[in-house]
Design a protein around this motif. Structure first.
Motif, PDB file in Angstrom:
ATOM      1  N   ILE A 119      49.363  -6.729 -23.659  1.00  0.00           N
ATOM      2  CA  ILE A 119      49.608  -7.205 -25.020  1.00  0.00           C
ATOM      3  C   ILE A 119      51.027  -7.755 -25.140  1.00  0.00           C
ATOM      4  O   ILE A 119      51.250  -8.819 -25.704  1.00  0.00           O
ATOM      5  CB  ILE A 119      49.335  -6.086 -26.040  1.00  0.00           C
TER       6      ILE A 119
ATOM      7  N   ALA B   1      41.828 -12.558 -28.094  1.00  0.00           N
ATOM      8  CA  ALA B   1      41.593 -11.404 -28.961  1.00  0.00           C
ATOM      9  C   ALA B   1      41.281 -10.218 -28.070  1.00  0.00           C
ATOM     10  O   ALA B   1      40.424 -10.291 -27.192  1.00  0.00           O
ATOM     11  CB  ALA B   1      40.443 -11.674 -29.917  1.00  0.00           C
TER      12      ALA B   1
ATOM     13  N   LEU C 136      41.532 -18.523 -34.713  1.00  0.00           N
ATOM     14  CA  LEU C 136      42.488 -18.302 -33.637  1.00  0.00           C
ATOM     15  C   LEU C 136      43.043 -19.629 -33.148  1.00  0.00           C
ATOM     16  O   LEU C 136      42.372 -20.659 -33.211  1.00  0.00           O
ATOM     17  CB  LEU C 136      41.816 -17.577 -32.469  1.00  0.00           C
TER      18      LEU C 136
ATOM     19  N   SER D 159      44.573 -18.703 -27.482  1.00  0.00           N
ATOM     20  CA  SER D 159      44.854 -17.327 -27.886  1.00  0.00           C
ATOM     21  C   SER D 159      43.780 -16.403 -27.341  1.00  0.00           C
ATOM     22  O   SER D 159      42.724 -16.842 -26.902  1.00  0.00           O
ATOM     23  CB  SER D 159      44.923 -17.221 -29.408  1.00  0.00           C
TER      24      SER D 159
ATOM     25  N   MET E 217      39.964 -14.425 -43.415  1.00  0.00           N
ATOM     26  CA  MET E 217      40.066 -14.421 -41.965  1.00  0.00           C
ATOM     27  C   MET E 217      40.502 -15.808 -41.504  1.00  0.00           C
ATOM     28  O   MET E 217      40.040 -16.814 -42.021  1.00  0.00           O
ATOM     29  CB  MET E 217      38.712 -14.058 -41.377  1.00  0.00           C
ATOM     30  N   HIS E 218      41.383 -15.853 -40.523  1.00  0.00           N
ATOM     31  CA  HIS E 218      41.883 -17.131 -40.038  1.00  0.00           C
ATOM     32  C   HIS E 218      41.360 -17.408 -38.632  1.00  0.00           C
ATOM     33  O   HIS E 218      41.013 -16.500 -37.894  1.00  0.00           O
ATOM     34  CB  HIS E 218      43.407 -17.161 -40.083  1.00  0.00           C
TER      35      HIS E 218
ATOM     36  N   VAL F 146      48.288 -13.231 -28.499  1.00  0.00           N
ATOM     37  CA  VAL F 146      47.274 -12.174 -28.572  1.00  0.00           C
ATOM     38  C   VAL F 146      47.049 -11.721 -30.011  1.00  0.00           C
ATOM     39  O   VAL F 146      47.979 -11.657 -30.806  1.00  0.00           O
ATOM     40  CB  VAL F 146      47.656 -10.971 -27.675  1.00  0.00           C
ATOM     41  N   HIS F 147      45.810 -11.446 -30.310  1.00  0.00           N
ATOM     42  CA  HIS F 147      45.420 -10.874 -31.599  1.00  0.00           C
ATOM     43  C   HIS F 147      44.726  -9.554 -31.287  1.00  0.00           C
ATOM     44  O   HIS F 147      43.659  -9.543 -30.661  1.00  0.00           O
ATOM     45  CB  HIS F 147      44.470 -11.797 -32.360  1.00  0.00           C
ATOM     46  N   VAL F 148      45.322  -8.441 -31.680  1.00  0.00           N
ATOM     47  CA  VAL F 148      44.769  -7.124 -31.388  1.00  0.00           C
ATOM     48  C   VAL F 148      43.885  -6.685 -32.555  1.00  0.00           C
ATOM     49  O   VAL F 148      44.303  -6.707 -33.706  1.00  0.00           O
ATOM     50  CB  VAL F 148      45.891  -6.091 -31.147  1.00  0.00           C
ATOM     51  N   VAL F 149      42.655  -6.284 -32.215  1.00  0.00           N
ATOM     52  CA  VAL F 149      41.706  -5.783 -33.207  1.00  0.00           C
ATOM     53  C   VAL F 149      41.422  -4.329 -32.861  1.00  0.00           C
ATOM     54  O   VAL F 149      40.899  -4.035 -31.788  1.00  0.00           O
ATOM     55  CB  VAL F 149      40.389  -6.592 -33.193  1.00  0.00           C
TER      56      VAL F 149
ATOM     57  N   PRO G 273      52.784 -13.704 -28.701  1.00  0.00           N
ATOM     58  CA  PRO G 273      52.162 -14.220 -29.911  1.00  0.00           C
ATOM     59  C   PRO G 273      50.773 -14.824 -29.693  1.00  0.00           C
ATOM     60  O   PRO G 273      50.068 -15.120 -30.650  1.00  0.00           O
ATOM     61  CB  PRO G 273      53.142 -15.282 -30.404  1.00  0.00           C
TER      62      PRO G 273
END
Length: 50
Positions: A26, A10, A4, A8, A1-2, A33-36, A31
């Motif tokens: 989104i 999530a 953020l 940014s 896992m990296h 945004v991190h979609v989970v 770039p």
């Protein structure tokens, strides 16, 4: 896992309708945004759904 990036966001969602509702946001965030996807809609192949 990296980790953020400093600026940014999530977005955690669980169902396809949530994804549809948040699609414009989104795209707007790009770039940053991190979609989970929590995968709360299952097909019955998951032990949790039995």
């Amino acid at each position: 896992m990296h980790a953020l990036a400093p600026h940014s966001v999530a977005i955690v969602l669980g169902t396809r309708p949530e994804l549809v509702k948040l699609a414009d946001l989104i795209r707007l965030l790009g770039p940053a945004v991190h979609v989970v996807h929590a995968g709360s809609t299952t097909t019955g192949n998951c032990p949790a759904s039995s």
